[in-house]
Design an enzyme around this catalytic site. Structure first.
Site, PDB file in Angstrom:
ATOM      1  CG  HIS A  81      23.798   5.343 -15.994  1.00 40.26           C
ATOM      2  ND1 HIS A  81      22.909   5.179 -17.029  1.00 40.26           N
ATOM      3  CD2 HIS A  81      24.370   6.554 -16.197  1.00 40.26           C
ATOM      4  CE1 HIS A  81      22.946   6.243 -17.826  1.00 40.26           C
ATOM      5  NE2 HIS A  81      23.827   7.086 -17.331  1.00 40.26           N
ATOM      6  CG  HIS A 124      29.778   8.805 -21.801  1.00 42.44           C
ATOM      7  ND1 HIS A 124      29.890  10.188 -21.847  1.00 42.44           N
ATOM      8  CD2 HIS A 124      30.618   8.404 -20.815  1.00 42.44           C
ATOM      9  CE1 HIS A 124      30.746  10.591 -20.926  1.00 42.44           C
ATOM     10  NE2 HIS A 124      31.208   9.534 -20.293  1.00 42.44           N
ATOM     11  NE  ARG A 148      29.671  11.306 -15.823  1.00 40.71           N
ATOM     12  CZ  ARG A 148      29.588  10.067 -15.316  1.00 40.71           C
ATOM     13  NH1 ARG A 148      30.356   9.091 -15.796  1.00 40.71           N
ATOM     14  NH2 ARG A 148      28.759   9.799 -14.316  1.00 40.71           N
ATOM     15  CG  HIS A 206      22.262  14.617 -21.464  1.00 40.07           C
ATOM     16  ND1 HIS A 206      21.455  15.380 -20.644  1.00 40.07           N
ATOM     17  CD2 HIS A 206      23.182  14.051 -20.645  1.00 40.07           C
ATOM     18  CE1 HIS A 206      21.869  15.275 -19.389  1.00 40.07           C
ATOM     19  NE2 HIS A 206      22.918  14.481 -19.360  1.00 40.07           N
ATOM     20  CD  GLU A 215      27.089  13.882 -19.192  1.00 44.55           C
ATOM     21  OE1 GLU A 215      27.380  13.034 -18.325  1.00 44.55           O
ATOM     22  OE2 GLU A 215      25.926  14.191 -19.464  1.00 44.55           O
ATOM     23  CD  GLU A 254      26.720  15.914 -16.214  1.00 44.36           C
ATOM     24  OE1 GLU A 254      25.715  15.852 -16.949  1.00 44.36           O
ATOM     25  OE2 GLU A 254      26.895  15.165 -15.223  1.00 44.36           O
ATOM     26  CG  ASP A 302      -0.237  -0.090   2.541  1.00 44.65           C
ATOM     27  OD1 ASP A 302       0.995  -0.313   2.534  1.00 44.65           O
ATOM     28  OD2 ASP A 302      -0.894   0.055   3.581  1.00 44.65           O
ATOM     29  CE1 TYR A 326      33.498   7.534 -16.522  1.00 43.74           C
ATOM     30  CE2 TYR A 326      33.657   7.543 -18.920  1.00 43.74           C
ATOM     31  CZ  TYR A 326      33.156   8.083 -17.756  1.00 43.74           C
ATOM     32  OH  TYR A 326      32.310   9.168 -17.818  1.00 43.74           O
ATOM     33  CG  ASP A 343      26.194  12.186 -13.005  1.00 43.07           C
ATOM     34  OD1 ASP A 343      25.403  13.127 -12.813  1.00 43.07           O
ATOM     35  OD2 ASP A 343      26.364  11.665 -14.113  1.00 43.07           O
ATOM     36  CG  ASP A 392      23.252  15.885 -15.213  1.00 46.90           C
ATOM     37  OD1 ASP A 392      23.969  15.296 -14.393  1.00 46.90           O
ATOM     38  OD2 ASP A 392      22.996  15.430 -16.343  1.00 46.90           O
ATOM     39  CG  HIS A 415      19.330  11.736 -20.069  1.00 45.57           C
ATOM     40  ND1 HIS A 415      19.605  10.395 -20.026  1.00 45.57           N
ATOM     41  CD2 HIS A 415      20.418  12.360 -19.526  1.00 45.57           C
ATOM     42  CE1 HIS A 415      20.799  10.204 -19.486  1.00 45.57           C
ATOM     43  NE2 HIS A 415      21.305  11.383 -19.167  1.00 45.57           N
TER      44      HIS A 415
END
Length: 449
Positions: free
Chosen positions: A248, A355, A410, A359, A389, A412, A46, A393, A265, A276, A366
């Site tokens: 991610h 990547h 990274r 974006h 960004e 960004e 619930d 890696y 991130d 972001d 996104h």
């Protein structure tokens, strides 16, 4: 700065009315647009997930309650803009909070007329009757969308409910093209989201210590978001060591060791608009020689990409600028062989940079909008908001003997295209190595309400 996302703010009824007027001009008096708010989603038993309407619905209405349908029908007898929503219910409001009800939908949200959601079935035939086209969004509320299509089918086959529209048109494309170009009002909201996101990243840099868990650092971020009346725009990524090489990674469950880099991130959402930001920094406050060497490559790529973000340039110019710097750096440190052009043509760099660089950014992290038009990269225009960004890696399992093994980096930033270049909304977060180390040397003090 409390978000209070379920309430209207003083300037927003006019903002949403102007957006609906633009849609009405396109739909015309021979068309009708219908859009439903996302259904509530059950989490377990619930307990439901915290509710957020789909961005298109919020963009047009500012209305943040579930079980709502917006109709834009220029020239309709009951008004150009009709909102169907939950009726007031004293018993339910005791348990789960206040509702606007139809009266509130008109008084506070600009509806010409509003009715209880249960009455939509009684109105749909009249709303469609005599219109040439019906504009629908697809994928956000399949049950509603199918119900409208079933009504159309019944009107055509059984003569039920009047003369049906001859054409069904996707509303998504129209709204997404509008959302792609941000107004000054929207940029101001994004600037607020970026400011809180920046404070959260700064707090994390000062709070981190060897032995802390990733989730403890995530809690520092979320405290800052909540303290400003916001919440996360997407699940926060806090990955240290090898976890920083998972793009991610959201488990945020591992301890952070002395000598690790941690990649964060994370961004706050303010009144429907996302920040972001990604920053990468050493858990112990000092970059090692190898970490600094790789980090400087990514930082140079970030700056080259921002410099390339100008009106009139194709969208992929940002990526290409970053890519050339990254590939040249990978060759310099011995992770790639050959020339820059050879590595780009062979895509050998994808082992370390897999990547895109940018974006769209806005109500969705996104955000919506086509990247290509008629097969060609879209040209950047003032008001377009996007991320920059680049990253590198080096997965230890693929590079066990490399001095860069298990380093993920990274950097960004969020930008808005201007008339002459771009405005970096996230400039408040340090990204130079020396600035990061100096900040991390300062004691952390949590903010107080």
């Amino acid at each position: 700065m409390r978000d209070q996302s379920h309430l209207q703010h003083s300037d927003e009824p006019a903002v949403h009315a102007a957006r609906r007027a633009r849609v009405a001009d396109i739909v015309g008096r021979d068309g009708v647009a219908m859009l439903a708010a996302t259904p509530e989603r059950n989490r377990n038993n619930d307990v439901d997930y915290p509710y957020r309407p789909n961005s298109d619905f919020r963009y047009l209405t500012g209305f943040c309650e579930p079980e709502a349908i917006a109709v834009i029908a220029p020239g309709f007898e009951a008004g150009d803009y009709i909102l169907f929503c939950r009726a007031r219910n004293a018993d339910q409001e005791v348990w789960i909070g206040r509702r606007a009800g139809p009266d509130g939908a008109m008084a506070d949200y600009g509806a010409d007329q509003a009715f209880a959601i249960d009455e939509f079935e009684d109105w749909i035939g009249r709303l469609l009757d005599g219109r040439c086209r019906v504009y629908l969004s697809f994928g956000t509320h399949p049950e509603f969308e199918q119900g409208v299509l079933d009504q159309l089918s019944g009107m055509r086959s059984q003569g039920r409910g009047g003369v049906p529209p001859r054409e069904v048109v996707a509303l998504d494309g129209l709204l997404h093209d509008m959302r792609l170009r941000k107004s000054e009002h929207e940029v101001a909201l994004m600037r607020q989201a970026a400011a809180t996101s920046a404070r959260a990243h700064i707090a994390a840099m000062q709070a981190v210590r060897p032995g802390m868990y990733e989730y403890q650092l995530a809690a520092t971020l979320h405290y800052t978001f909540e303290n400003d009346g916001m919440h996360w725009a997407y699940p926060s990524i806090v990955g240290a060591g090898e976890n920083a090489c998972v793009l991610h990674y959201i488990e945020n469950s591992a301890p952070m060791a002395d000598g690790d880099l941690v990649l964060i991130d994370a961004g706050a959402e303010y009144r429907g608009y996302a920040g972001d930001i990604t920053r990468t920094f050493p858990v112990n406050g000092r970059f090692s020689d190898a970490q600094r060497e790789l980090y400087e490559i990514v930082l140079a790529a970030n700056r080259a990409a921002i410099e390339a973000a100008r009106p009139g340039e194709p969208m992929n110019a940002i990526h290409q600028a970053a890519l050339k710097v990254l590939v040249a750096g990978l060759i310099d440190v011995g992770l790639l062989e050959g020339t820059v052009d050879e590595a780009i043509d062979a895509e050998s760099y994808r082992a370390y940079f897999m990547h895109g660089t940018s974006h769209w950014l806005g109500m969705d992290v996104h955000d919506v909008g086509d990247y290509k038009v008629d097969g060609e990269w879209r040209l950047l225009e003032p008001g377009m908001a996007l991320t920059v960004e680049p990253g590198l890696y080096v997965r230890g399992q693929d590079n066990p003997s490399s001095r860069f093994a298990d380093i993920g980096i990274r950097v960004e930033d969020d930008i808005v295209i201007t008339e002459t270049g771009c405005d970096v909304l996230t400039v408040d977060v340090p990204k130079d190595v020396d600035e990061i180390e100096a900040l991390m040397a300062k004691p952390y003090r949590s903010e107080t309400p």
